[in-house]
Design an enzyme around this catalytic site. Structure first.
Site, PDB file in Angstrom:
ATOM      1  N   HIS A  97     -58.559  25.910 -13.821  1.00 60.15           N
ATOM      2  CA  HIS A  97     -57.742  26.106 -12.621  1.00 60.15           C
ATOM      3  C   HIS A  97     -58.367  27.208 -11.787  1.00 60.15           C
ATOM      4  O   HIS A  97     -59.290  27.892 -12.258  1.00 60.15           O
ATOM      5  CB  HIS A  97     -56.294  26.436 -13.005  1.00 60.15           C
ATOM      6  N   CYS A 133     -51.004  37.191 -22.010  1.00 60.62           N
ATOM      7  CA  CYS A 133     -51.780  36.573 -20.937  1.00 60.62           C
ATOM      8  C   CYS A 133     -51.194  36.997 -19.596  1.00 60.62           C
ATOM      9  O   CYS A 133     -50.015  36.757 -19.316  1.00 60.62           O
ATOM     10  CB  CYS A 133     -51.767  35.053 -21.067  1.00 60.62           C
ATOM     11  N   HIS A 170     -61.350  26.248 -20.517  1.00 63.82           N
ATOM     12  CA  HIS A 170     -60.978  27.166 -21.600  1.00 63.82           C
ATOM     13  C   HIS A 170     -59.961  26.526 -22.535  1.00 63.82           C
ATOM     14  O   HIS A 170     -59.162  25.680 -22.124  1.00 63.82           O
ATOM     15  CB  HIS A 170     -60.445  28.496 -21.062  1.00 63.82           C
ATOM     16  N   HIS A 212     -57.287  34.260 -15.885  1.00 63.30           N
ATOM     17  CA  HIS A 212     -56.440  34.747 -16.971  1.00 63.30           C
ATOM     18  C   HIS A 212     -57.036  36.058 -17.489  1.00 63.30           C
ATOM     19  O   HIS A 212     -58.252  36.176 -17.621  1.00 63.30           O
ATOM     20  CB  HIS A 212     -56.459  33.800 -18.180  1.00 63.30           C
ATOM     21  N   GLU A 250     -58.365  23.137 -20.328  1.00 64.78           N
ATOM     22  CA  GLU A 250     -58.014  23.040 -18.905  1.00 64.78           C
ATOM     23  C   GLU A 250     -58.861  23.989 -18.073  1.00 64.78           C
ATOM     24  O   GLU A 250     -59.563  24.849 -18.619  1.00 64.78           O
ATOM     25  CB  GLU A 250     -56.528  23.404 -18.715  1.00 64.78           C
TER      26      GLU A 250
HETATM   27 MN    MN Z   1     -55.216  28.302 -18.470  1.00 71.57          MN
END
Ligand code: MN
Length: 147
Positions: A62, A114, A100, A66, A60
């Site tokens: 975004h 995370c 990632h 992270h 994914e």
């Molecule tokens: Mn992610």
């Protein structure tokens, strides 16, 4: 509750083991999620993810970033066009907009913290064209083709 004590393994009092994502929402395999810290007066949220041997997170991207710290086990991650080996205490920085995915090694449970923004955009999945573009690299194609 001020202190939630660690139980055996990577487990804590009053911390629920959650589904990684809603079933069917996106491709993933053998992964769980725990929210460790999520306070309305802080901008960040800290989660613990655990990927069982042979499992993986969703491929994914975004607009939020992270910050990941591996706590236990070995595995690999794809970040953009590169595959990296991972082990305990490695720090992984995933910038906004970068594809990632995390994978646990055979016979290893990969557990990691995370840190993310509490308010964040939803991940997007690759279109067939975007996936083909990633797979133009043989190393990436092998990594993504392991299911
Ligand atoms: Mn992610």
């Amino acid at each position: 509750m001020s202190i939630r004590r660690r139980r055996d393994g990577f487990d804590w009092e009053a911390v629920e083991v959650l589904a990684y994502k809603e079933e069917g929402a996106a491709p993933f395999k053998a992964i769980t999620r725990r929210t460790l810290f999520d306070r309305p007066d802080m901008a960040g949220e800290l989660r613990y993810f655990e990927i069982a041997a042979g499992g993986h997170s969703t491929l994914e991207r975004h607009q939020h970033a992270h910050a990941v710290m591996i706590l236990t086990g070995r595995g690999r991650c794809l970040i953009g066009g590169d595959v990296h080996l991972l082990g305990p205490m490695d720090l992984v920085d995933i910038a906004p907009g970068v594809w990632h995915q995390f994978r646990a090694a055979a016979g290893e449970t990969l557990g990691f913290l995370c840190l993310v923004d509490r308010d964040r955009d939803r991940p997007s999945l690759p279109t067939p064209d975007e996936r083909a573009e990633l797979c133009a690299d043989a190393v990436v194609a092998a990594f993504l083709g392991e299911d």
